[in-house]
Each structure stands twice: as structure tokens, then as C-alpha cells.
Design a protein around this motif. Structure first.
Motif: not given
Lengths: 161, 120
Positions: B23-24, B108-109, B112-113, B116
Motif C-alpha cells: 500500500a506504499g 492493500a486497497e 491504503d484507504e 493514507a
């Protein structure tokens, strides 16, 4: 009478699909293909028990090759790097994830046990006074995998001997 | 930022770490605790910026860790990643001051949600 079972095969299938989508087949290239064969063989299995508003077990069973593949996917490893402990941990977590999702659909007041892993076929396990009420049975890259729910009969609770 | 990942399952800790990377968020300092007691000690001593905790763990459950931290005046951002998700658990988590509640299996989405806004 027992509580009405609120988790049916399509619910189980949806949970299983989420597990595949998240961890075992994120690219969407090797789904679990249904066989509807509740007697398909297994070599390893894991289970969690649920007690309370509903009592029974959730059992994950597969071939050893499928368990090894699941561990490799879970841990982002090559198949040959996977250890016995990796397989056990992965099987335990698979039972835990599906069991936790099942529990979420049950009436309040259910408890989930820690997972139990047995590196032997599901057929070697006995869940006394239970009956299989639903299950998802399929092949994953040619290897058998099943997830089933076993409900305890309610007549025997509180009765010791 | 320092992120503490608490889960008694080694496999799940690895999946959380990997999903954070996907997810970064892999550049953060990631540390791990293997049960609730270790999570409480590490959250107290190492002062992470974020705690991602399992619910059901030996010694102390995730919600007990959160409650003890808050009782000690520790306001670290804290949330749950758990396979058990009931309305009672969600409201207990919110009541105790949890910032998020992620249900396994997760993607991963989803990370991220949730992360982030917290990790930037």
C-alpha cells in the motif's frame, strides 16, 4: 431447539472468495473451482470451535500441496522455502479468518477458540455430536480444498455423563 | 514514523507488513509484538506513532491493551485488524478510542484507504 443457522453455503463461499482475493489469488488467476464433493480427500486440516449463541466447528481441509501453496502465498515465499511451521501457521490462520467471519454472522454471544492444526486428513478428526451443515468444496490448481461447518447438537449441552 | 504491529500469528504479522509495503507504507519503521503484553510494553517504551493490533491475543487482548494505554494517558493512534468483527466489538473499539477497524481478510486497497489519512 438450536438457533437457526444464519450462515449458509453462499455466505461461506463469499468468505472463501474474499480469502482467495486477498491472500491466495490476488491476481485472480487461480480461483477455487467448486466440485461440490464433500467426500473429496484431504491430507491436513485446521479448525476453530465456536461456542455460545451457536456451537460447532469451522474446518479448513486440503491436500498437503495446497497447504504448502497457501503458505507460500501467505508468506510471499517460493514453494520450496516453505517449512512445516509455515504450513501449520497458515492453516491455523485460515481457520481463524473463516471462523471469525462466520462468528460475525452469528447472534451475539458467540466465542471463537484459538485454531487447532492437525497435519493429518480431516477424516481422522472426530467432532462428537455434530453434523456437517454446510461446506464449500473445490479444487485449487488441481488440489482439493474444503471449508465446512459442523453444528453441535444442542441436546447434549450441560450433560456430562 | 514508527508502526507497531501486534498479532500472535507470525504469518499474519508478515501479511500485515507486506500489505503495508504494497500500500506504499513500507518506508516506515515497522516493529512487531507477538502478544498483548508485549504490545503494551512496546507501545509504552518505544513510543510508536501508530499501533495496528489484533483483537484476540494471549496475555492481554487488543482492546485491553488500548484501554490500558489510554488509562495511562497514552494517546497513540491505535486500531484493530481482526477476523472477528461484530457490532459489539466495533462499538467497544470506538468507545475505547480506536482509530480504525480492519476486518481480515483485507487488501492493500483497504490499507491504503485507512492508513493514507493517518500516515500521509
Amino acid at each position: 431447539m438450536s438457533v437457526e443457522v444464519e450462515v449458509d453455503e453462499s455466505d461461506l463461499a463469499e468468505m472463501v472468495e474474499q480469502v482467495w482475493e486477498s491472500y491466495l489469488d490476488p491476481e485472480g488467476v487461480s480461483p477455487l473451482i467448486p466440485t461440490y464433493d464433500e467426500n473429496q480427500p484431504s491430507e491436513v486440516h485446521s479448525s476453530v470451535s465456536i461456542t455460545g449463541s451457536w456451537s460447532g466447528h469451522v474446518v479448513y481441509a486440503s491436500s498437503r500441496a495446497a497447504a504448502q501453496r497457501a503458505a507460500a502465498a501467505f508468506l510471499a515465499m517460493e514453494l520450496e522455502e516453505v517449512s512445516e511451521e509455515d504450513i501449520s501457521d497458515t492453516l491455523g490462520e485460515l481457520a481463524n479468518i473463516v471462523g471469525g467471519n462466520v462468528k460475525a454472522m452469528l447472534p451475539p454471544g458467540a466465542q471463537l477458540s484459538l485454531p487447532q492444526v492437525v497435519l493429518a486428513p480431516e477424516a481422522s478428526a472426530r467432532f462428537p455430536n455434530t453434523e456437517r451443515i454446510s461446506g464449500v468444496y473445490g479444487m485449487w490448481e488441481g488440489e482439493p480444498v474444503s471449508i465446512s461447518m459442523w453444528q453441535s447438537s444442542t441436546d447434549n449441552k450441560e450433560e456430562g455423563a | 514514523m514508527k508502526i507497531l504491529i501486534a498479532d500472535d500469528s507470525r504469518v499474519m504479522r508478515q501479511i500485515v507488513v507486506r500489505t503495508l509495503r504494497q500500500a506504499g507504507f513500507g518506508d516506515h519503521d515497522l516493529v512487531e509484538a507477538a502478544d498483548g503484553k508485549e504490545a503494551l510494553d512496546m507501545a509504552t517504551e518505544q513510543k510508536p506513532d501508530l499501533v495496528i493490533s489484533d483483537w484476540n491475543m494471549p496475555h492481554l487482548t487488543g482492546i485491553e491493551v488500548l484501554r490500558q494505554l489510554r488509562a495511562a494517558g497514552n494517546n497513540v493512534k491505535f486500531g484493530f485488524v481482526t477476523s472477528e468483527c461484530t457490532p459489539e466489538m466495533k462499538s467497544a473499539a470506538e468507545g475505547a478510542g480506536a482509530a480504525f477497524f480492519i476486518v481480515k481478510p483485507f487488501t492493500a486497497e483497504r490499507f491504503d484507504e485507512v492508513f493514507a489519512p493517518i500516515l500521509g
